[in-house]
Design a protein around this motif. Structure first.
Motif: not given
Length: 134
Positions: A32, A63-64, A66, A120, A122
């Motif tokens: 993370n 959380e989403n 990459s 996104k 990220q």
């Protein structure tokens, strides 16, 4: 007797290795956070003594987010952050509150870049894990 003892010892060692390998395989890697290489840049006005800052920056994945998508763009992230850090004035780094504002500006720079490149943001946070001003 001695051979049996050595044999039993080898079997126990092998079992311990297999057990530790299976435990390690069950524990997921904690991905993370992405630590960037240290930044060293000058800042402040072009007149007078040259000032430098060294910053260590860590990005927290959303959380989403990459890890792979962010890692692909680390060179451009570093470039944009160097330019941001370079344009700072002494007052932009003088207090803890000012440094927190700079961290928020840096987060916006990173998120804007990643939205343009991946669609996104990220990452959802940016931390100065070390900040030295000279």
């Amino acid at each position: 007797m001695r051979v049996k003892t050595h044999f039993l010892f080898l079997i126990l060692c092998a079992l311990l290795l297999v057990k530790s390998a299976s435990v390690a395989a069950q524990e997921p890697d904690y991905l993370n956070y992405i630590e960037l290489k240290s930044f060293v840049t000058n800042f402040g006005p072009n007149t007078g003594p040259m000032r430098f800052m060294k910053a260590e920056v860590t990005l927290q994945l959303a959380e989403n987010g990459s890890h792979t998508d962010v890692s692909k763009h680390v060179p451009q992230i570093r470039n944009d952050l160097v330019f941001l850090f370079n344009e700072q004035q002494e007052s932009d780094l003088a207090t803890i509150e000012a440094q927190a504002i700079l961290a928020q500006k840096a987060l916006i720079v990173v998120q804007t870049l990643l939205i343009e490149e991946t669609g996104k943001p990220q990452v959802n946070d940016l931390f100065f894990t070390s900040l030295v001003i000279q």
